[in-house]
Design a protein around this motif. Structure first.
Motif, PDB file in Angstrom:
ATOM      1  N   VAL A   1      32.780  45.464  26.950  1.00  0.00           N
ATOM      2  CA  VAL A   1      33.317  44.053  26.543  1.00  0.00           C
ATOM      3  C   VAL A   1      33.937  43.485  27.591  1.00  0.00           C
ATOM      4  CG1 VAL A   1      34.314  42.572  24.539  1.00  0.00           C
ATOM      5  CG2 VAL A   1      33.640  44.832  24.542  1.00  0.00           C
ATOM      6  N   THR A   2      33.734  41.851  28.438  1.00  0.00           N
ATOM      7  CA  THR A   2      34.323  41.359  29.028  1.00  0.00           C
ATOM      8  C   THR A   2      34.597  39.556  28.465  1.00  0.00           C
ATOM      9  OG1 THR A   2      34.125  40.389  31.561  1.00  0.00           O
ATOM     10  CG2 THR A   2      32.248  40.238  30.183  1.00  0.00           C
ATOM     11  N   MET A   3      35.566  38.902  29.133  1.00  0.00           N
ATOM     12  CA  MET A   3      35.775  37.965  28.999  1.00  0.00           C
ATOM     13  C   MET A   3      35.249  37.345  30.013  1.00  0.00           C
ATOM     14  SD  MET A   3      38.562  36.449  27.201  1.00  0.00           S
ATOM     15  CE  MET A   3      39.842  37.457  26.647  1.00  0.00           C
ATOM     16  N   LYS A   4      34.176  35.866  29.010  1.00  0.00           N
ATOM     17  CA  LYS A   4      33.853  34.886  29.914  1.00  0.00           C
ATOM     18  C   LYS A   4      34.153  33.093  29.275  1.00  0.00           C
ATOM     19  CE  LYS A   4      29.998  36.967  31.367  1.00  0.00           C
ATOM     20  NZ  LYS A   4      28.169  37.742  31.487  1.00  0.00           N
ATOM     21  N   ASN A   5      35.319  32.649  29.955  1.00  0.00           N
ATOM     22  CA  ASN A   5      35.502  31.451  29.712  1.00  0.00           C
ATOM     23  C   ASN A   5      36.498  31.364  28.765  1.00  0.00           C
ATOM     24  OD1 ASN A   5      34.025  30.053  31.583  1.00  0.00           O
ATOM     25  ND2 ASN A   5      32.093  30.469  30.853  1.00  0.00           N
ATOM     26  N   GLY A   6      37.211  32.434  28.206  1.00  0.00           N
ATOM     27  CA  GLY A   6      37.888  31.923  26.908  1.00  0.00           C
ATOM     28  C   GLY A   6      36.849  33.173  25.443  1.00  0.00           C
ATOM     29  N   ASN A   7      36.540  33.855  26.245  1.00  0.00           N
ATOM     30  CA  ASN A   7      35.605  34.213  25.344  1.00  0.00           C
ATOM     31  C   ASN A   7      35.405  35.540  25.069  1.00  0.00           C
ATOM     32  OD1 ASN A   7      35.462  32.242  23.456  1.00  0.00           O
ATOM     33  ND2 ASN A   7      33.846  30.997  24.634  1.00  0.00           N
TER      34      ASN A   7
ATOM     35  N   GLU B   1      27.214  36.961  23.084  1.00  0.00           N
ATOM     36  CA  GLU B   1      28.663  35.857  23.073  1.00  0.00           C
ATOM     37  C   GLU B   1      29.022  35.874  22.158  1.00  0.00           C
ATOM     38  OE1 GLU B   1      25.996  32.534  24.714  1.00  0.00           O
ATOM     39  OE2 GLU B   1      25.942  33.553  26.558  1.00  0.00           O
ATOM     40  N   ASP B   2      30.563  35.443  22.359  1.00  0.00           N
ATOM     41  CA  ASP B   2      31.699  34.653  21.103  1.00  0.00           C
ATOM     42  C   ASP B   2      31.521  35.921  20.386  1.00  0.00           C
ATOM     43  OD1 ASP B   2      33.840  33.611  20.216  1.00  0.00           O
ATOM     44  OD2 ASP B   2      32.129  32.066  19.631  1.00  0.00           O
TER      45      ASP B   2
END
Length: 216
Positions: A129-135, A158-159
């Motif tokens: 899991v990684t954080m992308k644009n706050g999600n 995503e999300d």
């Protein structure tokens, strides 16, 4: 006779002619039409927004179930020894679960070598899991077991609101496993994905049992 005629003319001034409507009637009709059109407009867009939310949530359920099904198949085909390895005593394939979190949210990682359910080829797969644009996004990396640098990564889902991988050990669900230490595959694995359903956190889970082999 003249008085009666004048009285008739005064009264006829207030009577509606058969050729149209008075200004007051037209204004009332326009006001009613405006109210009706406003109600129809509001109802239409309310229904449209509800359908849009339903489509997004339905898609999220479909994505989660598809992701869990793919991971289940890969776990069922997992192995701890690469049958193509020349050194029979060398562990060239493994099964590793790591307990991670991002901002207090469960974000397990999973790495395994498995027979691809799309064919007979061996693949090394990892999920994290990684954080992308706050999600939060669940990432999948896939590569040949020998040349891991030649693999590729993709946004698997995503999300999300959480991802956990657990296995049973001494009748307790644990979030860590490494075949380099245990010498065998776990007997059963529980996969869970969490996501938002209109403000409510939903958890979908799937259970998988390795079927290819359990010992080195």
């Amino acid at each position: 006779m003249e008085k009666l005629e004048i009285k008739y003319q005064k009264n006829s001034f207030h009577m509606r002619t058969p050729y149209g409507f008075t200004l007051i009637e037209v204004l009332i009709a326009l006001a009613l039409l405006t109210i009706i059109m406003g109600a129809v407009y509001t109802s239409f867009f309310s229904v449209n927004r509800a359908l849009d939310r339903f489509d997004k949530v339905s898609l999220k359920y479909h994505e989660a179930r598809t992701a869990l099904d793919i991971m289940k198949r890969e776990i069922e085909g997992a192995l701890v020894k690469n049958p193509r390895s020349e050194d029979e005593n060398k562990v060239s394939a493994g099964f590793v679960i790591k307990d991670r979190d991002i901002l207090g949210i469960s974000a397990s990682s999973l790495e395994l070598t498995s027979y691809s359910f799309r064919g007979n080829s061996l693949i090394t797969v990892s999920y994290f899991v990684t954080m992308k644009n706050g999600n939060l996004s669940l990432i999948k990396h896939e590569s040949p077991p020998v040349f891991k640098e030649k693999g590729y990564s993709l946004d698997f889902m995503e999300d999300i609101r959480g991802f956990s991988v657990e296995t049973m050990f001494n009748n307790t669900w644990v979030k860590t496993w490494d075949t380099a230490t245990t010498g065998k595959l776990p007997e059963i694995v529980r996969l869970s994905i969490e996501f938002d359903d209109n403000g409510k956190i939903v958890t979908l889970s799937e259970y998988a049992k390795p079927k290819v082999g359990t010992k080195l």
